[in-house]
Design a protein around this motif. Structure first.
Motif: not given
Ligand SMILES: [Fe+2]
Length: 286
Positions: A8, A10, A36, A67, A127, A161, A163
């Motif tokens: 993640d 991002h 992600d 994502h 994930h 996933h 977070h």
């Protein structure tokens, strides 16, 4: 054996770079990226190029997150067709335009990977959970729920996933959520990753938190054009990064139906959510 797991990212380049330094210090035998890498942040291309370079040069193992799926679907014209839903995914379109030439490599990333450790122990990486890349694992889940979402039970299961990092032992399985590199949702504005160590004939896990330059990270939301061009959800994404609390999930939970029914415009719904303080911290973000 030592394994580092980061997930993640991002599209947060500065958080990724800070975690790369911390992981190099930890000298793991294997490094796994739990998906992600891109979307929901301002520097997707730099992050994806960095991960692909480490995959090629340092044998990093990569996984696809939800994502990556969103961006791949957008590139294929299958995410949404028209109407207000296009506005919801303008930020994903923005991301797709910046990484389109790199997507064939992303498409090859699997949903699950395993490393076989000492004593034949399986360390498995997903994930979100074994159910799908959108059903996350939460620390407060009861044991039957966790077992259902992680079966068949390995020695260690590592996910991201949500977070929100945690470590829990369920029967003989160590369940680890490594948290998020680029966008924490536990209220702590730090990057998060996990280290797994085989020691004394069993696996041990720890969550490592890493500081990074928040002023420069926030600047990237503006200097890259993200806030100007990534659409109506960009202010919610900036707000969830700033507060280290989810905003997109609460938007779906509280406003999606009201926008879909025509009661509110998507712009009105975003403005209303931004005025709310303390979006429910226990919300299951999707
Ligand atoms: Fe994520």
């Amino acid at each position: 054996m030592r394994i580092a797991v980061l997930s993640d990212i991002h599209a947060n380049r500065l958080a990724l770079e800070a975690v790369q330094v911390a992981i190099a210090d930890a000298q793991p035998d294997h490094i796994v990226v739990g998906g992600d890498v891109i979307n929901r942040g301002p520097e997707p291309r730099a992050c994806l190029l960095a991960v692909l370079a480490c995959q090629a040069d340092e044998n990093w193992l990569t996984l696809k997150g939800n994502h990556e799926d969103f961006v791949l679907m957008e590139a294929a014209g299958r995410l949404v067709d028209s109407g207000w839903m296009r506005k919801l995914y303008t930020h994903t379109h923005w991301t797709m335009l910046r990484v389109r030439d790199l997507l064939p490599a992303v498409e090859t990333w699997p949903d699950t990977r395993s490393i076989i450790g000492p004593n034949g122990s399986e360390v498995r990486f997903v994930h979100a959970s074994m159910r799908s890349n959108r059903h996350g694992l939460y620390e407060e889940m009861d044991e039957p729920q966790l077992i259902e979402l992680t079966s068949p039970l390995p020695s260690v299961l590592v996910a991201g996933h949500t977070h929100v990092p945690f470590i829990r032992q369920v029967n003989s399985t160590l369940i680890v959520n490594s948290g998020a590199v680029g966008m924490s949702f536990d209220g702590l504005q730090q990057a998060s990753f996990a280290l797994l160590d085989w020691k004394d004939a069993r696996w041990h896990a720890q969550i490592v938190r890493v500081d990074y330059d928040h002023t420069a990270a926030e600047e990237a939301f503006f200097s890259t054009g993200y806030m100007a061009d990534a659409g109506v959800m960009a202010p919610l994404i900036l707000d969830e990064w700033r507060k280290a609390r989810p905003r997109l999930g609460p938007w779906h939970h509280r406003y999606e139906q009201r926008v879909a029914s025509g009661e509110l415009t998507i712009e009105e719904s975003v403005a209303m959510l931004l005025q709310e303080e303390g979006a429910a911290p226990a919300f299951r973000h999707w």
